[in-house]
Write a protein that holds these residues in place. Structure first.
Motif, PDB file in Angstrom:
ATOM      1  N   UNK A 188       0.822  -1.205   0.000  1.00  0.00           N
ATOM      2  CA  UNK A 188       0.000   0.000   0.000  1.00  0.00           C
ATOM      3  C   UNK A 188       0.859   1.260   0.000  1.00  0.00           C
ATOM      4  N   UNK A 207       2.300   1.815  -3.405  1.00  0.00           N
ATOM      5  CA  UNK A 207       1.323   2.364  -4.355  1.00  0.00           C
ATOM      6  C   UNK A 207       1.115   3.854  -4.094  1.00  0.00           C
ATOM      7  N   UNK A 228      -7.075  -3.384   6.356  1.00  0.00           N
ATOM      8  CA  UNK A 228      -5.959  -3.573   5.425  1.00  0.00           C
ATOM      9  C   UNK A 228      -6.464  -3.722   3.990  1.00  0.00           C
ATOM     10  N   UNK A 253      -7.661  -0.391   2.723  1.00  0.00           N
ATOM     11  CA  UNK A 253      -6.523   0.438   2.338  1.00  0.00           C
ATOM     12  C   UNK A 253      -6.073   0.099   0.918  1.00  0.00           C
ATOM     13  N   UNK A 254      -5.928  -1.203   0.639  1.00  0.00           N
ATOM     14  CA  UNK A 254      -5.504  -1.623  -0.692  1.00  0.00           C
ATOM     15  C   UNK A 254      -6.530  -1.214  -1.750  1.00  0.00           C
ATOM     16  N   UNK A 270      -6.193   2.576  -2.423  1.00  0.00           N
ATOM     17  CA  UNK A 270      -5.006   3.023  -3.166  1.00  0.00           C
ATOM     18  C   UNK A 270      -4.982   2.450  -4.577  1.00  0.00           C
ATOM     19  N   UNK A 271      -5.167   1.139  -4.702  1.00  0.00           N
ATOM     20  CA  UNK A 271      -5.045   0.510  -6.017  1.00  0.00           C
ATOM     21  C   UNK A 271      -6.329   0.654  -6.814  1.00  0.00           C
TER      22      UNK A 271
END
Lengths: 153, 81
Positions: free
Chosen positions: A44, A47, B51, B54-55, B58-59
């Motif tokens: 994360x 990124x 978690x 969060x990913x 962002x992605x």
């Protein structure tokens, strides 16, 4: 120089990016460093760091943004990341532990095996963060410029 | 978990997904897809999987939207079918 900036000459966008950039990078570093005891981690944080550079290339134009991080430096950093990951794992195996068994690193620098398990996952996450940041950036570079690195979006 | 909040976010996720499939304008579909990603992110965070949230933020919402827009600019904007 001016004709390079015709696509990105808006001063408001450039100044906003200039001000936001250090805070985004600091947040990305925070996410990487605190990854092993709070949400977040190498992927994360990587990124977020990559997205900061993508924002820079959108605002400043692709040619100008390569002054801050050149294509070659990007490739080198993207290769160092996996090498840190595999290097830590191989050093663990060489000093007598298993592959990726961080507590074996205690034989090199005596901090205690429990402390080394925390340190080892930190080292691996730094490697993951470097790799992800540079792969995200080169994905964007190649997709936006048709792989020729001449002109961005 | 608050079931009213869950229901609201889930409804928005389904609405966003249906709208993305039916849009002819690819740029608008990309923007709605970013909204879909943020709604999924809220849903993960609400269910306690911070978690994963969060990913997703962002992605899913950050980088993949930019990559989709970069890909659209190399093609035509409206889909033919």
């Amino acid at each position: 120089m001016m004709d390079q900036r015709t696509e990105s000459c808006d001063i408001i966008i450039r100044m906003t990016v200039r001000i936001m950039m250090p805070f985004i990078q600091l947040f990305g570093l925070y996410v990487i460093v605190h990854g092993h005891y709070s949400p977040g981690g190498g992927f994360q944080g990587g990124v977020i760091l990559g997205a900061a550079y993508i924002m820079l290339s959108i605002a400043f134009g692709l040619k100008d943004s390569t002054r801050y991080l050149s294509e070659k430096a990007n490739a080198v950093m993207g290769s160092i990341g996996p090498m840190i990951f595999v290097g830590v794992a191989i050093v663990c195996a060489l000093v007598g532990g298993l592959f990726l068994d961080y507590s074996a690193l205690d034989k090199i620098i005596p901090l205690g095996p429990i402390e080394w398990r925390s340190m080892g996952i930190f080292l691996v996450e730094v490697g993951v963060g470097l790799a992800v940041m540079n792969i995200m950036l080169s994905l964007y570079w190649d997709l936006a410029s048709n792989g020729e690195m001449e002109e961005g979006l | 978990m608050i079931w009213q909040l869950d229901l609201l976010i889930l409804t928005l996720v389904v609405v966003c997904a249906v709208v993305v499939i039916n849009l002819k304008d690819l740029l608008a579909a990309t923007v709605i897809f970013g909204v879909y990603s943020f709604m999924m992110c809220l849903l993960w965070a609400e269910m306690g999987a911070v978690d994963v949230a969060f990913t997703e933020a962002t992605v899913g919402a950050g980088v993949s939207t930019v990559l989709f827009i970069a890909a659209i600019l190399r093609t035509t904007r409206r889909s033919k079918d």
